[in-house]
Scaffold this active site. Sequence first.
Site, PDB file in Angstrom:
ATOM      1  N   ARG A 176      -9.384  17.520 -19.118  1.00  0.00           N
ATOM      2  CA  ARG A 176      -8.534  17.121 -18.363  1.00  0.00           C
ATOM      3  C   ARG A 176      -8.853  17.434 -16.887  1.00  0.00           C
ATOM      4  O   ARG A 176      -9.354  18.585 -16.821  1.00  0.00           O
ATOM      5  CB  ARG A 176      -7.192  17.912 -18.584  1.00  0.00           C
ATOM      6  N   THR A 177      -8.456  16.368 -16.159  1.00  0.00           N
ATOM      7  CA  THR A 177      -8.719  16.730 -14.768  1.00  0.00           C
ATOM      8  C   THR A 177      -7.698  17.753 -14.231  1.00  0.00           C
ATOM      9  O   THR A 177      -6.522  17.162 -14.246  1.00  0.00           O
ATOM     10  CB  THR A 177      -8.762  15.504 -13.987  1.00  0.00           C
ATOM     11  N   LEU A 178      -8.049  18.975 -13.871  1.00  0.00           N
ATOM     12  CA  LEU A 178      -7.163  19.833 -13.533  1.00  0.00           C
ATOM     13  C   LEU A 178      -6.975  19.902 -12.145  1.00  0.00           C
ATOM     14  O   LEU A 178      -5.832  19.992 -11.581  1.00  0.00           O
ATOM     15  CB  LEU A 178      -7.324  21.197 -14.052  1.00  0.00           C
TER      16      LEU A 178
ATOM     17  N   ASP B 279      -5.575  12.823 -18.626  1.00  0.00           N
ATOM     18  CA  ASP B 279      -6.834  12.735 -17.878  1.00  0.00           C
ATOM     19  C   ASP B 279      -6.872  11.926 -16.835  1.00  0.00           C
ATOM     20  O   ASP B 279      -7.607  11.031 -16.886  1.00  0.00           O
ATOM     21  CB  ASP B 279      -7.944  12.447 -19.005  1.00  0.00           C
ATOM     22  N   PRO B 280      -6.033  12.081 -15.682  1.00  0.00           N
ATOM     23  CA  PRO B 280      -5.857  11.184 -14.637  1.00  0.00           C
ATOM     24  C   PRO B 280      -7.247  10.904 -13.736  1.00  0.00           C
ATOM     25  O   PRO B 280      -7.917  11.774 -13.582  1.00  0.00           O
ATOM     26  CB  PRO B 280      -4.928  11.808 -13.815  1.00  0.00           C
TER      27      PRO B 280
END
Lengths: 279, 248
Positions: B21-23, B125-126
């Site tokens: 995941r893009t955090l 996962d934007p």
Amino acid sequence: MAGSMELPAKGGFCFDLCRRNAMLEKSGLKMPGFLKTGTTIVGLVFKDGVVLGADTRATEGPIVADKNCEKIHFMAPNIYCCGAGTAADTEAVTDMVSSQLQLHRYATSRESRVVTALTLLKTHLFNYQGHVSAALVLGGVDVTGPHLHTVYPHGSTDTLPFATMGSGSLAAMSVFESKYKEGLTREEGIQLVAEAISAGIFNDLGSGSNVDVCVITQGGTEYLRNHEEPNPRTYVSSKGFSFATGHTEVLSTRVRQIGPVVAEGGPVVAEGDVMEEGL
Amino acid sequence: MDGSHANAAAAAAGGGEGTQRTLNPYVTGNSVIAMKYKDGVIMACDTGASYGSTLRYKSVERIKAVGKHSLIGASGEFSDFQEILRYLDELTLSDHMWDDGNSLGPKEIHAYLTRVMYNRRNKFDPLWNSLVLGGVKKGPKGDEKYLGMVNMIGTHFEENHIATGFGNHMAVPILRGEWREDLTFEEAVKLIEKCLLVLLYRDRSSINKFQIAKITTEGSTIYPPYALKTNWGFAAFENPSQGAVGTW
């Protein structure tokens, strides 16, 4: 505490319950919120003095609590202060400093100076380490000239030619940054302030309703309450309203006695009710 | 075709197992401002990309041409923007291979990007961007100007003027007050420079090096970067603590 004489209150905030509150919060208690003003307040220095401006919406979370509140507070005849943040805090702190300035005027027989108000405000706010949530735009004209300051909740201050505070400050600042110049006339100053507040009113959800303006010069102060009303009620019945009898159908009537009939001389006081004096 | 893009992206991101995941975004670009004007669409942004609170890259192009009819500008994570440009490359290439005389217009590319962004968001996962898509294409009613935006959660809309990031707070009030349908190119540049200057003063990650791009029926032009003149000459800035000691 023994005896009949009580110790005078220490005044200000009492931090005794903080540990208990922290413990309660840790075990799941949700603390109540504050009434914030969600505001646009601005000030600018023009040729002959300062112009202060504010919107008139007070919010309680998502609800508009007061559609037409007054955010420009009186400090001295020549000093006014706009307040953003928690409404109670801005009211209380400006009231308090206003009284202190009045006492100071009595003691010195002189007109109050803006730096005096500034120092009193910043000292008080710093002492409360940011817990008094008041963000202020202080402006006025005294013997040393026109002054404009911003005061932040933690007690820091800025001295600026133009300033904005509150949730709508970015929208208002965009107007100031693109249009402000030094040496504005009174009309240009009022026009620019009204434009900045309108930008806040229409582009920020926390600000709304009307524009209040206050112009302070050496000669005096002019408080233009509701200088602009860009949000009038859209539909108003031109015929007005009348609620004459007969509008609502009366289905039945019942008259009941709810107490003793009052005699002509006045209410009757039973013997046991007489107040005992001298105790 | 679109499905395979999304799958490929997910597989690449997931590495085949577990979820990635893009955090946080790392290298971020600033606001992008765009507006329609008489002959087409004009778009501008600064050429800086920050790495947290460091100004890491000072000559980054955040506006690119897409196909014959569109311009895309991005703020947010720069690597995600580069990935989006790769997807758009594949898209325009396969569109070109049809060789049917048709080409994707700005509205179609905006719709494609919206699907990509929204589907990535749904997978947690934007692509951490706010994209501005502008262009001009001949339609049934003549030359139709188009300007829209889509952000990392898939919110998308079409408007006469767009600003992303900090521009939402500082440029939009100016645009709402001063935009007109019939702006000439010079007037549009002046208005956009007004917004860029306000952002330069008040956005801490903005730099004084801007690029303007325009798109008309003739095609797209991305102008070389230049700087704006700032004015710090206020009398009140010269000695601010004169009247109030301890302030600044």
